[in-house]
Structure formats: C-alpha cells, structure tokens
Motif scaffolding. Sequence first.
Motif, short mmCIF file in Angstrom:
data_model
loop_
_atom_site.label_atom_id
_atom_site.label_comp_id
_atom_site.label_asym_id
_atom_site.label_seq_id
_atom_site.Cartn_x
_atom_site.Cartn_y
_atom_site.Cartn_z
N TRP A 76 -3.99 3.09 5.41
CA TRP A 76 -2.54 3.01 5.68
C TRP A 76 -2.25 3.32 7.15
O TRP A 76 -1.50 2.61 7.80
N SER B 23 -7.53 5.59 1.21
CA SER B 23 -6.29 4.79 1.20
C SER B 23 -5.33 5.25 2.29
O SER B 23 -4.67 4.43 2.93
N LEU C 80 0.82 -1.20 0.00
CA LEU C 80 0.00 0.00 0.00
C LEU C 80 0.86 1.26 0.00
O LEU C 80 0.53 2.25 -0.66
#
Length: 62
Positions: A47, A43, A15
């Motif tokens: 993370w 995202s 990621l």
Amino acid sequence: MILIIQLLVLILIILSIILVVGIPVTLASPGQWEKSKNLIYTSTAVWAGLIIITSIANSFIA
C-alpha cells in the motif's frame, strides 16, 4: 499515462478497502494475529509503495 495512473489509483482504493476491513477483523479474532501478521505487514508495505509509485507517476503529468 493517464490510464496507468487511473489503474494505480483503482488498485490503491481496492487495497485500502481490503485493509480497512481486514485489519480490524484480524485483530478482533482470537489467534488470528499470529497467523496473519506477515500478510498484513506485506499488504501495508505494498500500500505504501503504491502511494509512492502513484505520486511519482502523477508528477510526470502535471
């Protein structure tokens, strides 16, 4: 338990690479920020969550 932490770290690395490449490309492309803003924020939150989950899981091993 070690296998779980290794998988979490692998997902975190993948990621991270995607974000390091994807965010500058999105910001450099005209008009892409408005389309991809929610995906980038999500995202980034995933993370950060992986960082916290990995550190908590790692504290049980040490």
